[in-house]
Design an enzyme around this catalytic site. Structure first.
Site, short mmCIF file in Angstrom:
data_model
loop_
_atom_site.label_atom_id
_atom_site.label_comp_id
_atom_site.label_asym_id
_atom_site.label_seq_id
_atom_site.Cartn_x
_atom_site.Cartn_y
_atom_site.Cartn_z
CG HIS A 187 -2.24 -0.87 1.00
ND1 HIS A 187 -3.28 -0.24 0.27
CD2 HIS A 187 -2.47 -1.95 1.33
CE1 HIS A 187 -4.24 -1.33 0.12
NE2 HIS A 187 -3.67 -2.33 1.00
CD GLU A 429 -2.13 -9.44 -29.11
OE1 GLU A 429 -1.67 -9.13 -28.36
OE2 GLU A 429 -3.57 -9.69 -28.87
CG ASP A 453 1.67 -11.44 -27.07
OD1 ASP A 453 2.51 -12.05 -26.45
OD2 ASP A 453 0.45 -11.28 -26.54
CB CYS A 500 -2.07 -0.70 -26.31
SG CYS A 500 -2.59 -2.29 -26.88
#
Lengths: 550, 86
Positions: A187, A429, A453, A500
């Site tokens: 955290h 990909e 990929d 992306c």
């Protein structure tokens, strides 16, 4: 000079006084007392607790999202829970004792009840009961937890911090975090990255409480904490600090600026996220949309297939938070390196080329339908776009589109709102999708290239295999040529193309992307402002395709 | 008295969040006694800790009952909540 090496989990260099977080532990004794007076003290402590929890829930809604806020609201209900309060008052009455003792006993009793349940989630709720009990005790005894008793902001040191501890800290008093334990996922680390301040964890026992109050220099990139630096170290850190401050100023100036090159080429600068909580950092870093929302977290975090309702809520919350900006949600992408037990997938020799992503969806129409229904329902609440991963063939896209059509028909018949013009895109990909890009572009609204990929499949290099080193090269001309082929096909069909994968944030490739004509880059939120600064310095027309030459 | 049976579909069962919301809803009908039964155990729906303590999981069948002046309204609201959230 003392140098302590830890793991840098949030970048930044600065100096400040170390402040050791104190947990107040006070022994509670059973005392005989006037029960009526003790009941009044209890009521006062309860009211105070509820007020504190309301403030926490409110702060939390802004900092960490609804889910955590609801946790504190539940805590507030625990404070007034009839059975819990009955247990406290009956102890006071029967034993004629003080409120502290009665609260402690009730807390132990209920925590034990939850701890004994045969369900990991409910067992963990014992911690909530303890948290609430501690709060009441602190209020009864007048203890203030988590206060930083210093005029100046400090570097907060601790063994590790619990979520309720980090949330109660006065953030304006904190320059950075250093902890003995913890990891990049703790955290503290997440909070530091969200706040954009440095943090080092895993410093171990070398971080001694006796250093409390000493001036320390920390570097959240290298994971070094330095006390009494020598002249050379000091000069190096100062230089790094000044450079960082200049960049920070520059990046802050980038907020609200358009993503456009000097010669007027506009780029869509979007963000990749893995869960609804990440939206806060997209907004903080001024991302113009979400280019990849990985839906896997819904599947990985649960013990069974996530319901349509759970998915709908997650997608809807992101669509609403982005307030009309595009949110591209990728359908289920498990298999290969991401395994989920309840899917009962067979073990494969070669999972990267196995039953994964859209292949699972097309083989299991019910799983696919549930997700598509949730996605289309969410489309009524913002600019949602749907993206299918691991496409290799034209028929796959046609089948995906048929599944979309049938889901829209269902929703229409049920009278549930959805956006019939929801954009549909595919990931590029596989080499096959590059070769078939012209045909594929006829069927969709956009392409988005998954560079990890695409590199793996184009170069026949397993991305999970650590020994491949120099052979796994995302800058390889073959990968960049594949990107160009897909881009040319997209533009010929009049659709847009983005990246992306991790490569999108690689500033050294920006000129090549501009030369190829990539329309969108979707990157981790913290990369948005640095990339924007770079885009705004670039001249698209002078960028060359040199890197595509072998 | 009004009742309905419901098979929980939420993968997490009646966890803290829905339990908190249910207890909150039940408190808005002070003139009506609302209970939830799983197997042989029955708790008042306003008893948040006890409600969570039942440990209702996905696939469990529960019975919700309301008895009192607002029983019709309460049952309708609760049935809707169960269908939408659990």
């Amino acid at each position: 000079m003392i140098v302590i090496q830890g793991k840098g989990v949030s970048k930044g260099v600065l100096k400040g006084n170390l402040y050791f977080y104190q947990r107040t532990e006070k022994k509670i004794e059973k005392l005989s007392a006037d029960v009526e007076a003790e009941k009044a003290r209890l009521a006062e402590a309860q009211q105070k607790a509820i007020a504190q929890l309301e403030v926490l829930a409110e702060n939390c809604r802004e900092e960490a999202g609804d889910e955590t806020a609801i946790l504190f609201e539940t805590h507030a209900m625990f404070v007034e829970d009839e059975d819990y309060v009955d247990a406290i008052t009956s102890t006071m009455e029967e034993e004629q004792c003080n409120a502290e003792y009665a609260v402690m006993m009730a807390g132990e009793q209920f925590a034990a009840m939850f701890a004994a349940m045969d369900d990991a989630y409910m067992q963990a709720r014992a911690a909530d009961i303890k948290d609430v009990t501690q709060r009441l005790l602190n209020n009864l005894m007048g203890i203030v937890e988590g206060g930083i008793d210093s005029e100046e902001p400090v570097i907060l040191a601790a063994d590790d911090l619990a979520p309720s501890e980090t949330l109660q800290l006065d953030k304006s008093k904190i320059l950075g975090f250093v902890t003995q334990g913890g990891s990049g996922n703790s955290h503290t680390a997440i909070l530091a990255r969200t706040m954009g301040i440095p943090a080092i964890c895993g410093l171990g026992d070398a971080l001694k409480p006796e250093y409390h109050g000493r001036l320390a220099y920390i570097d959240g990139e290298t994971g070094k904490l330095v006390l009494d630096p020598d002249a050379m170290t000091l000069a190096a850190m100062r230089e790094k600090y000044e450079k960082q401050q200049k960049l920070k100023e520059l990046y802050q100036q980038m907020k609200g600026q358009e993503d456009v090159t000097l010669d007027g080429r506009k780029i869509k600068l979007y963000c990749n996220i893995g869960s609804p909580e990440d939206v806060a950092s997209v907004i903080a870093n001024d991302g113009q949309g979400i280019g990849l929302f990985r839906s896997e977290f819904l599947y990985l975090a649960s013990e069974d297939y996530p319901t349509e309702e759970a998915q709908f809520e997650a997608y809807k919350s992101v669509a609403l938070a982005m307030n009309g900006k595009r949110v591209i949600i990728r359908t289920l992408d498990i298999g290969a390196d991401k395994q989920v037990g309840y899917f009962n997938l067979n073990k494969e020799e070669n999972p990267a080329m196995g039953l994964r992503a859209v292949r699972i969806c097309l083989n299991r129409p019910e799983v696919f339908r549930t997700q598509l229904r949730a996605l289309y329902r969410a489309s009524a609440y913002g600019k949602v776009a749907i993206m299918f991963p691991m496409i290799a063939s034209v028929w796959e896209v046609k089948e995906c589109r048929r599944a979309c059509q049938s889901v829209m028909k269902e929703l229409k018949e049920e009278g549930i709102p959805y956006n019939p013009d929801t954009e549909i895109g595919i990931m590029i990909e596989t080499p096959s999708s590059v070769f078939m890009a012209e045909e594929l572009a006829q069927l969709v609204d956009f392409f988005s290239v998954g560079t990890n990929d695409l590199t793996q499949y184009t170069l026949a290099c397993d991305r999970q295999c650590n020994d491949l080193g120099k052979f796994f090269d995302p800058h390889h001309p073959a990968v960049l040529r594949a990107l160009k082929m897909a881009t040319d096909a997209a533009h010929k069909a009049g659709i847009w193309i983005g990246i992306c994968g991790e490569l999108g944030a690689d500033i050294s490739l920006l000129p090549t992307f501009l030369a190829i004509g990539v329309d969108e880059l979707s990157v981790t939120p913290s990369a948005v402002l640095p990339l924007r600064a770079e885009i705004r310095k670039s001249i698209a027309q002078t960028c060359t395709l040199d890197m595509l030459n072998g | 008295m009004k009742t309905f049976n419901f098979t929980v579909k939420d993968p997490m069962g009646i966890h803290a969040r829905p339990a908190g919301l249910l207890a909150k809803m039940a408190k808005t009908y002070p003139d009506t006694a609302i209970t939830l039964t799983k197997g042989e155990k029955t708790v008042k729906m306003t008893q948040l800790m006890m409600l969570m303590g039942l440990g209702v999981k996905t696939g469990d069948e529960v019975t919700v009952s309301a008895n009192g002046a607002s029983e019709d309204a309460a049952i309708a609201a609760l049935e809707k909540f169960f269908q939408e959230n659990l």
